[in-house]
Write a protein that holds these residues in place. Sequence first.
Motif, short mmCIF file in Angstrom:
data_model
loop_
_atom_site.label_atom_id
_atom_site.label_comp_id
_atom_site.label_asym_id
_atom_site.label_seq_id
_atom_site.Cartn_x
_atom_site.Cartn_y
_atom_site.Cartn_z
N TYR A 144 35.26 -62.11 -44.76
CA TYR A 144 34.98 -61.35 -43.55
C TYR A 144 35.64 -61.99 -42.31
CZ TYR A 144 31.48 -58.82 -46.30
OH TYR A 144 30.85 -58.04 -47.24
N ALA A 145 35.64 -63.30 -42.26
CA ALA A 145 36.27 -64.00 -41.13
C ALA A 145 37.75 -63.68 -41.06
CB ALA A 145 36.04 -65.51 -41.25
N VAL A 146 38.41 -63.68 -42.20
CA VAL A 146 39.84 -63.40 -42.25
C VAL A 146 40.12 -61.94 -41.90
CG1 VAL A 146 41.85 -63.27 -43.77
CG2 VAL A 146 40.33 -65.25 -43.88
N ILE A 147 39.30 -61.03 -42.42
CA ILE A 147 39.49 -59.61 -42.13
C ILE A 147 39.30 -59.34 -40.63
CG2 ILE A 147 38.49 -57.31 -42.45
CD1 ILE A 147 37.92 -58.10 -45.37
N SER A 148 38.28 -59.91 -40.03
CA SER A 148 38.02 -59.69 -38.61
C SER A 148 39.11 -60.29 -37.74
CB SER A 148 36.65 -60.27 -38.22
OG SER A 148 35.60 -59.54 -38.82
N ALA A 149 39.65 -61.40 -38.17
CA ALA A 149 40.65 -62.09 -37.36
C ALA A 149 42.07 -61.59 -37.60
CB ALA A 149 40.59 -63.60 -37.65
N GLU A 150 42.38 -61.21 -38.85
CA GLU A 150 43.77 -60.94 -39.20
C GLU A 150 44.09 -59.47 -39.47
OE1 GLU A 150 46.10 -63.32 -39.19
OE2 GLU A 150 44.63 -64.82 -38.59
N ASN A 151 43.16 -58.73 -40.05
CA ASN A 151 43.52 -57.38 -40.53
C ASN A 151 42.25 -56.55 -40.73
OD1 ASN A 151 45.26 -56.16 -43.53
ND2 ASN A 151 44.78 -55.14 -41.64
N LYS A 152 41.80 -55.92 -39.64
CA LYS A 152 40.54 -55.18 -39.69
C LYS A 152 40.58 -54.00 -40.65
CE LYS A 152 39.08 -56.38 -34.97
NZ LYS A 152 37.83 -57.07 -35.31
N THR A 153 41.76 -53.44 -40.91
CA THR A 153 41.88 -52.27 -41.77
C THR A 153 42.23 -52.64 -43.21
OG1 THR A 153 44.23 -52.01 -41.21
CG2 THR A 153 42.63 -50.88 -39.80
N PHE A 154 42.02 -53.88 -43.57
CA PHE A 154 42.42 -54.34 -44.90
C PHE A 154 41.85 -53.50 -46.02
CE2 PHE A 154 41.21 -56.99 -48.60
CZ PHE A 154 42.48 -57.21 -49.12
N ILE A 173 36.30 -65.50 -33.43
CA ILE A 173 36.22 -64.92 -34.77
C ILE A 173 34.78 -64.57 -35.12
CG2 ILE A 173 36.48 -65.45 -37.24
CD1 ILE A 173 39.01 -67.00 -36.54
N LEU A 174 33.83 -65.46 -34.81
CA LEU A 174 32.43 -65.16 -35.08
C LEU A 174 31.96 -63.93 -34.30
CD1 LEU A 174 30.87 -68.76 -35.12
CD2 LEU A 174 31.24 -67.24 -37.08
N ASP A 175 32.42 -63.83 -33.07
CA ASP A 175 32.03 -62.66 -32.26
C ASP A 175 32.65 -61.38 -32.82
OD1 ASP A 175 30.59 -64.29 -30.58
OD2 ASP A 175 32.19 -64.48 -29.10
N GLU A 176 33.87 -61.48 -33.30
CA GLU A 176 34.51 -60.30 -33.90
C GLU A 176 33.79 -59.87 -35.17
OE1 GLU A 176 37.33 -58.37 -32.86
OE2 GLU A 176 36.59 -59.38 -31.05
N GLU A 177 33.28 -60.83 -35.94
CA GLU A 177 32.52 -60.49 -37.15
C GLU A 177 31.26 -59.71 -36.80
OE1 GLU A 177 32.35 -63.31 -40.56
OE2 GLU A 177 33.18 -64.74 -39.11
N VAL A 178 30.65 -60.07 -35.68
CA VAL A 178 29.46 -59.33 -35.24
C VAL A 178 29.85 -57.91 -34.87
CG1 VAL A 178 27.65 -59.20 -33.49
CG2 VAL A 178 28.28 -61.43 -34.46
N LYS A 179 30.95 -57.75 -34.14
CA LYS A 179 31.41 -56.42 -33.76
C LYS A 179 31.74 -55.56 -34.98
CE LYS A 179 33.51 -57.87 -29.37
NZ LYS A 179 34.80 -57.97 -28.63
N ASP A 180 32.30 -56.21 -35.99
CA ASP A 180 32.70 -55.47 -37.20
C ASP A 180 31.55 -55.32 -38.20
OD1 ASP A 180 35.23 -55.37 -36.12
OD2 ASP A 180 35.93 -57.15 -37.18
N LYS A 181 30.35 -55.78 -37.79
CA LYS A 181 29.15 -55.69 -38.63
C LYS A 181 29.29 -56.48 -39.94
CE LYS A 181 27.98 -51.12 -36.77
NZ LYS A 181 27.20 -51.74 -35.70
N HIS A 182 30.05 -57.56 -39.86
CA HIS A 182 30.15 -58.48 -41.00
C HIS A 182 29.18 -59.65 -40.85
CE1 HIS A 182 34.57 -57.02 -41.57
NE2 HIS A 182 33.70 -56.26 -42.23
N LEU A 183 28.63 -59.80 -39.66
CA LEU A 183 27.70 -60.89 -39.37
C LEU A 183 26.68 -60.38 -38.38
CD1 LEU A 183 27.24 -64.03 -39.80
CD2 LEU A 183 28.51 -64.34 -37.66
N SER A 184 25.42 -60.66 -38.65
CA SER A 184 24.37 -60.19 -37.75
C SER A 184 24.33 -61.06 -36.50
CB SER A 184 23.01 -60.23 -38.45
OG SER A 184 22.61 -61.57 -38.69
#
Length: 891
Positions: free
Chosen positions: A190-200, A347-358
């Motif tokens: 999830y960290a890599v997807i949020s940081a590198e390629n959201k549409t993976f 990256i952690l904040d992006e994971e929250v936005k992408d609903k990968h991390l609460s």
Amino acid sequence: MSEHRRKPPESQGGGRAAARRAAQQPSGRRAAPARDAVTGSPSAPYGEQRPAGGRAEARRAAQRGGRRRGAEPGGGGPAAPGGRRGGAGPGNRRPGKKRFIDYPRFNKRGWRRWMPSWKLVSGLCVGFLGTLLVVIGVAYWMVSVPNVAQAAQAQNNVYFWADGSQMVATGGEVNRQIIPYEKIPAAMRYAVISAENKTFETDSGVDPQGIARALLNMAKGGHTQGGSTITQQYVKNARLDDQSQTLTRKFKELFISIKVGATKKKSEIMAGYLNTAYYGRGAYGLQAAARTYYSKDAQDLDPSQCAFLASLLKGATYFDPAGATEIDPAATPEQNTKNAMNRWAWILDEEVKDKHLSAADRAKYKQFPMPDKPKKNAQLSGQIGYLVSLAKAYFVNNNTQGITAADLDQGGYEIHTTFDKKKVQELEDVVKKVRKENIDPKKRPKYDTFVQFGAASVDTKSGAIKALYGGEDATKHFTNNADQTGAQVGSTFKPFVLAAAMEYGKRDPKGPADQGDSERTPVSPKSIYSGMNKLKIKNYDGTVWTDKDGGQWLQTNDGGESYNPPSYGIDLRYAMQESANTPYVQLGMDVGTDKVRDVALAAGLRKESLASSSVPSFSIGTSSPSAIRMAGAYATFATSGMHRDPYSVDKVNKQGRVVYQHDDKATRAFSAAIADNVTDVLKNVVEKGTGTNAKLSGRDVAGKTGTTDGNKSAWFVGYTPQLSTAVSMYRLDDDETKKDRKFLEMFGTGGQEKIHGASFPATIWHDYMEQALNGVPAVDFPTPEAIGEKVYGGGMSPSPSVAPSPSSSPQPSDSPSPTPSITPSKSPKPSKSCGKWDWNCSGGPGGTNAGADQGTTTGNVGGPTGSPSPTTSGKPGNGPQGNIFGGPGGG
């Protein structure tokens, strides 16, 4: 008469037959009707010439040229205006047959003739798309999907000494272990997807919108997702056989990415990417990165650690908290730590936005997960690690083929360095000897801990780095002390001030601030300046220099010593010999500290290593160049003003192909007259001044000592015509993870009252150069030509009361000269027996090499670095010891 008999030809002038014959004649052969002929009358006069042939001839004529246009049915008269068969002029002619590709268009005139029809445009588009589809299909069929196991294989990088023998083979062990998708933490994915390629999860391997989005974010200056998808990055990482930065490679990777996206599961692509990605510190793949940075398995990483490791994928050179100053001086541990913390939090904040991390889980990770310190390869112990690191950085920063540090780490390169194995060993042995005999942290923990030495030796003729000393052991002390460390150079900077005075000249006090050559006077080393302690520094126009708050600057000499009574001055040659501060600070103001800066840069120092030139103390060494750059800059004096940048790599091969070849480029920094005069002044420093410890038997040596404010660093930089070497010594906490690391004072270090450039640094320089030049023929420096004029500064003026410089009359004497001379402010100490390491001893092998004392102000300005000056034993006096000036001092 039989009706089958041939009828006689009818008259040419009229009748339907005549009209038919006229129409059948070729257009090019049409004859205008006779002016006197009567048309349309069957009774036209007989006697005109009959046309040759009959119907067969008419058919042949029609086939040759087409039909006549505009003839009226009744005969050959003029065409009716506007009629279909009207005039036979050029404007009424048209091609006889329409072409397959109707361009230019046959039945159009003017610009319409060149406007393609919709049929033509449609046909071309269909043809182009069809061809493109065929090309794409062939390319798609020809490319193959990468194999992760094969990508895990890499070759050694082999480093060679200057003589061609192998130094070390490193890189072949490849720190990588492939792990299955199931052992990769979801937090890492999830960290890599949020940081590198959201549409993976939804893209086909190539994301045009992602590329456009990356360009837009870059234009806005915000965080960027890579323009490449994870699939494309995986393909790039896996193709070790081709790391060239070419358009062909990019297109090939594009087709491979499409094929991978169409034939591989997303889980396979993600696992392949994380198993082949480079995380820095020689770690390829997530498992190796987890072991390298956190000493744990990948499956045991928490979301915070995963976010940090994901940040490294953007470029470990700038996001590893350990720093990478050997690759880029800007990649310091402090700056990299800041970069990593910002990227980690984002990256952690992006994971929250992408609903990968609460949000609740995000709140748990407020403290940055600082990774372990780097671990070094045992093969790179001693000096080898410093040499390899320097050569690697030089190649990465200077090759023209776009080869990166990550590319180099994948192996397969042969790096031929400039390092001389014998000289490297000799330099290391000399430093070890001095350390062993004098530095004892157990005996003097307060004074002898954190002591560091750095050194570099450069061939003056080529700029090749022949040897360096980076520290005790590259596997224990990670900073290369021969590179930029932040240690100020003190009085070793003064030669650049003298060169600037000769190059640009002293400004006319009555002239404008920005003066041309006509309003400047080139300065001779014989020029007279005040050597008084606490000299009030002035601008070139005689006004007192003040800072922005109105504070004045009172420049001190080391130990509060004055080198002349108030009514006398000393020449610049003697001031350099004794390392007096006040003459060179005022000289820098008279010339312009901006000009001093220009000369230092021309000699080879880096812009980023220079301190601000807006304060007077710039002239006495508040800057912090590396030992390598100082050796290279002094080599410019040795070669009569020709500068060559220091370099460490001669050639690099890969698979039998030369990918880098050093190009010898020399530039003239300043004239031979300037360089040779500076050399002559520095030669006097070694023969009579603070640098006598560096004398080499039977050789010309020029050099300068330097010590800084608070005795926090000490230097000796010197050269012969063949070799230039710089040696530094300082104290700095070795824990690079600490914030606000500061240089420590060296009072009491090594059992000495004070460390000077003439002490341990000059001794190391001397002992190394004796060995390094063994068997090399001695060469003399060029005889300098006269240069400049004798000027006066620092309140001095031409008058009979000016005392001659002691350097101009060095006749030994046991008693004071009856003529006016420079007198000490204190009486010399009595002569005594001196030990080898007792530089403060009167009459010993060398006087003091005192540090660059800070200046003082009457306002709020703090005192920047000053420079060394002699103690009483180093001042001229009546004692029987030493030469007429006693032991050398200052520095």
